[in-house]
Design a protein around this motif. Structure first.
Motif, PDB file in Angstrom:
ATOM      1  N   GLN A  50      -2.957   5.571  -2.945  1.00  0.00           N
ATOM      2  CA  GLN A  50      -3.962   4.364  -2.658  1.00  0.00           C
ATOM      3  C   GLN A  50      -4.915   4.215  -3.903  1.00  0.00           C
ATOM      4  O   GLN A  50      -5.105   5.271  -4.664  1.00  0.00           O
ATOM      5  CB  GLN A  50      -4.572   4.724  -1.459  1.00  0.00           C
ATOM      6  CG  GLN A  50      -3.839   4.845  -0.297  1.00  0.00           C
ATOM      7  CD  GLN A  50      -2.983   3.764   0.125  1.00  0.00           C
ATOM      8  OE1 GLN A  50      -3.341   2.468  -0.121  1.00  0.00           O
ATOM      9  NE2 GLN A  50      -1.672   3.970   0.200  1.00  0.00           N
ATOM     10  N   PRO A  51      -5.224   3.174  -4.187  1.00  0.00           N
ATOM     11  CA  PRO A  51      -6.459   2.903  -4.977  1.00  0.00           C
ATOM     12  C   PRO A  51      -7.628   3.705  -4.569  1.00  0.00           C
ATOM     13  O   PRO A  51      -8.120   3.666  -3.468  1.00  0.00           O
ATOM     14  CB  PRO A  51      -6.682   1.398  -5.079  1.00  0.00           C
ATOM     15  CG  PRO A  51      -5.439   0.809  -4.561  1.00  0.00           C
ATOM     16  CD  PRO A  51      -4.915   2.077  -3.560  1.00  0.00           C
ATOM     17  N   GLY A  52      -8.153   4.382  -5.403  1.00  0.00           N
ATOM     18  CA  GLY A  52      -9.593   4.984  -5.230  1.00  0.00           C
ATOM     19  C   GLY A  52      -9.652   6.448  -4.869  1.00  0.00           C
ATOM     20  O   GLY A  52     -10.684   6.899  -4.749  1.00  0.00           O
ATOM     21  N   LEU A  75     -16.597   3.133  -0.927  1.00  0.00           N
ATOM     22  CA  LEU A  75     -16.587   2.916   0.561  1.00  0.00           C
ATOM     23  C   LEU A  75     -15.278   1.859   0.659  1.00  0.00           C
ATOM     24  O   LEU A  75     -14.395   1.805   1.704  1.00  0.00           O
ATOM     25  CB  LEU A  75     -17.675   2.312   1.303  1.00  0.00           C
ATOM     26  CG  LEU A  75     -18.844   3.456   1.508  1.00  0.00           C
ATOM     27  CD1 LEU A  75     -20.273   2.642   1.736  1.00  0.00           C
ATOM     28  CD2 LEU A  75     -18.384   4.432   2.262  1.00  0.00           C
ATOM     29  N   GLU A  76     -15.248   0.986  -0.273  1.00  0.00           N
ATOM     30  CA  GLU A  76     -14.125  -0.156  -0.232  1.00  0.00           C
ATOM     31  C   GLU A  76     -12.742   0.671  -0.023  1.00  0.00           C
ATOM     32  O   GLU A  76     -12.017   0.316   0.594  1.00  0.00           O
ATOM     33  CB  GLU A  76     -14.278  -0.915  -1.255  1.00  0.00           C
ATOM     34  CG  GLU A  76     -15.510  -2.095  -1.096  1.00  0.00           C
ATOM     35  CD  GLU A  76     -16.951  -1.093  -1.383  1.00  0.00           C
ATOM     36  OE1 GLU A  76     -17.129  -0.268  -2.085  1.00  0.00           O
ATOM     37  OE2 GLU A  76     -18.047  -1.384  -0.830  1.00  0.00           O
ATOM     38  N   ASP A  77     -12.759   1.593  -1.023  1.00  0.00           N
ATOM     39  CA  ASP A  77     -11.559   2.317  -1.057  1.00  0.00           C
ATOM     40  C   ASP A  77     -10.850   3.023   0.367  1.00  0.00           C
ATOM     41  O   ASP A  77      -9.889   3.078   0.883  1.00  0.00           O
ATOM     42  CB  ASP A  77     -11.360   3.223  -2.109  1.00  0.00           C
ATOM     43  CG  ASP A  77     -11.339   2.768  -3.683  1.00  0.00           C
ATOM     44  OD1 ASP A  77     -10.966   1.735  -3.727  1.00  0.00           O
ATOM     45  OD2 ASP A  77     -12.010   3.169  -4.281  1.00  0.00           O
ATOM     46  N   ARG A  82      -8.090   3.101   5.387  1.00  0.00           N
ATOM     47  CA  ARG A  82      -8.070   2.947   6.846  1.00  0.00           C
ATOM     48  C   ARG A  82      -7.022   1.696   7.259  1.00  0.00           C
ATOM     49  O   ARG A  82      -6.470   2.117   8.151  1.00  0.00           O
ATOM     50  CB  ARG A  82      -9.339   2.693   7.240  1.00  0.00           C
ATOM     51  CG  ARG A  82      -9.827   2.526   8.782  1.00  0.00           C
ATOM     52  CD  ARG A  82     -11.053   2.530   9.126  1.00  0.00           C
ATOM     53  NE  ARG A  82     -11.200   1.890  10.326  1.00  0.00           N
ATOM     54  CZ  ARG A  82     -11.001   2.583  11.682  1.00  0.00           C
ATOM     55  NH1 ARG A  82     -10.673   3.557  11.656  1.00  0.00           N
ATOM     56  NH2 ARG A  82     -11.050   1.838  12.680  1.00  0.00           N
ATOM     57  N   ALA A  83      -6.867   0.658   6.481  1.00  0.00           N
ATOM     58  CA  ALA A  83      -6.317  -0.422   6.825  1.00  0.00           C
ATOM     59  C   ALA A  83      -4.918  -0.384   6.796  1.00  0.00           C
ATOM     60  O   ALA A  83      -4.025  -1.272   7.250  1.00  0.00           O
ATOM     61  CB  ALA A  83      -6.812  -1.471   6.302  1.00  0.00           C
ATOM     62  N   VAL A  84      -4.319   0.463   6.108  1.00  0.00           N
ATOM     63  CA  VAL A  84      -2.694   0.588   5.760  1.00  0.00           C
ATOM     64  C   VAL A  84      -2.189   0.874   7.147  1.00  0.00           C
ATOM     65  O   VAL A  84      -2.299   1.948   7.666  1.00  0.00           O
ATOM     66  CB  VAL A  84      -2.857   1.848   4.795  1.00  0.00           C
ATOM     67  CG1 VAL A  84      -1.090   1.943   4.477  1.00  0.00           C
ATOM     68  CG2 VAL A  84      -3.431   1.585   3.437  1.00  0.00           C
ATOM     69  N   THR A  85      -1.088  -0.093   7.244  1.00  0.00           N
ATOM     70  CA  THR A  85      -0.552   0.051   8.581  1.00  0.00           C
ATOM     71  C   THR A  85       0.171   1.201   8.865  1.00  0.00           C
ATOM     72  O   THR A  85      -0.310   1.562  10.251  1.00  0.00           O
ATOM     73  CB  THR A  85       0.643  -1.225   8.463  1.00  0.00           C
ATOM     74  OG1 THR A  85      -0.031  -2.420   8.006  1.00  0.00           O
ATOM     75  CG2 THR A  85       1.194  -1.312   9.697  1.00  0.00           C
ATOM     76  N   GLU A  86       0.898   2.019   7.932  1.00  0.00           N
ATOM     77  CA  GLU A  86       1.262   3.531   8.425  1.00  0.00           C
ATOM     78  C   GLU A  86       0.414   4.157   8.652  1.00  0.00           C
ATOM     79  O   GLU A  86       0.614   5.274   9.425  1.00  0.00           O
ATOM     80  CB  GLU A  86       2.424   3.551   7.286  1.00  0.00           C
ATOM     81  CG  GLU A  86       3.169   4.793   7.583  1.00  0.00           C
ATOM     82  CD  GLU A  86       4.168   5.205   6.587  1.00  0.00           C
ATOM     83  OE1 GLU A  86       4.066   4.430   5.538  1.00  0.00           O
ATOM     84  OE2 GLU A  86       4.653   6.220   6.613  1.00  0.00           O
ATOM     85  N   HIS A  87      -0.760   4.211   8.125  1.00  0.00           N
ATOM     86  CA  HIS A  87      -1.953   5.146   8.464  1.00  0.00           C
ATOM     87  C   HIS A  87      -2.536   4.797   9.822  1.00  0.00           C
ATOM     88  O   HIS A  87      -2.802   5.730  10.407  1.00  0.00           O
ATOM     89  CB  HIS A  87      -3.090   4.888   7.388  1.00  0.00           C
ATOM     90  CG  HIS A  87      -4.168   5.931   7.407  1.00  0.00           C
ATOM     91  ND1 HIS A  87      -5.194   5.769   6.937  1.00  0.00           N
ATOM     92  CD2 HIS A  87      -4.071   7.094   8.205  1.00  0.00           C
ATOM     93  CE1 HIS A  87      -6.144   6.781   7.096  1.00  0.00           C
ATOM     94  NE2 HIS A  87      -5.680   7.486   7.758  1.00  0.00           N
ATOM     95  N   THR A  88      -2.782   3.587  10.221  1.00  0.00           N
ATOM     96  CA  THR A  88      -3.324   3.227  11.410  1.00  0.00           C
ATOM     97  C   THR A  88      -2.313   3.589  12.594  1.00  0.00           C
ATOM     98  O   THR A  88      -2.506   4.232  13.622  1.00  0.00           O
ATOM     99  CB  THR A  88      -3.354   1.589  11.477  1.00  0.00           C
ATOM    100  OG1 THR A  88      -4.281   1.079  10.581  1.00  0.00           O
ATOM    101  CG2 THR A  88      -3.864   1.288  12.959  1.00  0.00           C
ATOM    102  N   ALA A  89      -0.953   3.655  12.341  1.00  0.00           N
ATOM    103  CA  ALA A  89      -0.009   4.076  13.248  1.00  0.00           C
ATOM    104  C   ALA A  89      -0.209   5.467  13.431  1.00  0.00           C
ATOM    105  O   ALA A  89       0.016   6.012  14.576  1.00  0.00           O
ATOM    106  CB  ALA A  89       1.355   3.602  12.913  1.00  0.00           C
TER     107      ALA A  89
END
Lengths: 130, 130
Positions: A50-52, A75-77, A82-89
């Motif tokens: 991921q970026p950052g 914090l934006e990174d 956090r919003a990456v779909t696979e991470h949320t799942a």
């Protein structure tokens, strides 16, 4: 997941300020085939892309209490990761199957000191100070 | 030292902002009588008695990589703990006998979320947000 499955700790060459995500979790009673190890490895690899992303430190004791600290430029990174779909799942499955409880903290790293036995110094070396 | 020797993780009722000391260390090859376990227990008890101490989280894996995060009300409290003579002596012995290398970071906790399987919530609960 052992720490050796993960990228090395955040580089001492990266200077504060940056951000830490401190995740302290108590596993449910683990079974060898519950999928946790594979998920943890996948998430570590995905985070590192991921970026950052700056690095990670992770340890889990025999009692099932584990701490993973990931480091990020901003914090934006962290929000984007956090919003990456696979991470949320994976988080959803974690709450369903793998964790009894956890604490999650977002913190701004202001100072970083490094020490290595080969450096021949008595005191840890400030990587940088804000 | 296992996490169960320590006080429970920092109370979810303590609201940010506060400070974290993130200590990630690689042990030397441990021997049962090298004194590390007794020192770690003593330091945990001594830290818990200091002004501004809020709690601790600690884990060490079988590979010898460990993370201890202690939480404090202020930077001044961290400085005072650092100056406690017995703590200074323990750090000196740590560099001489117990650690191969370590990273030490001081960070300001800005957000804290808590989740427990018994709470019946899908999402972690913000303890407070700055």
């Amino acid at each position: 997941m052992s720490a050796t499955d993960l990228p090395p700790p955040a580089s001492p060459s990266i200077q504060p300020p940056y951000y830490a995500v401190i995740f302290c979790s108590q596993r449910t009673d683990a079974t060898p085939d519950d999928g946790y190890g594979a998920m943890a490895e996948r998430m570590a690899a995905l985070a590192a892309a991921q970026p950052g992303y700056l690095g990670v430190e992770s340890a889990r004791g025999a009692d099932g209490l584990g701490i993973t600290v990931s480091y990020w430029r901003s914090l934006e990174d962290i929000r984007a990761w956090r919003a990456v779909t696979e991470h949320t799942a994976a988080r959803d499955q974690g709450r369903r199957d793998w964790y009894r409880h956890y604490e999650l903290r977002i913190a701004k790293v202001e100072r970083h000191y490094h020490w290595d036995e080969s450096a021949g110094t008595d005191d840890p070396v400030p990587v940088a100070q804000r």
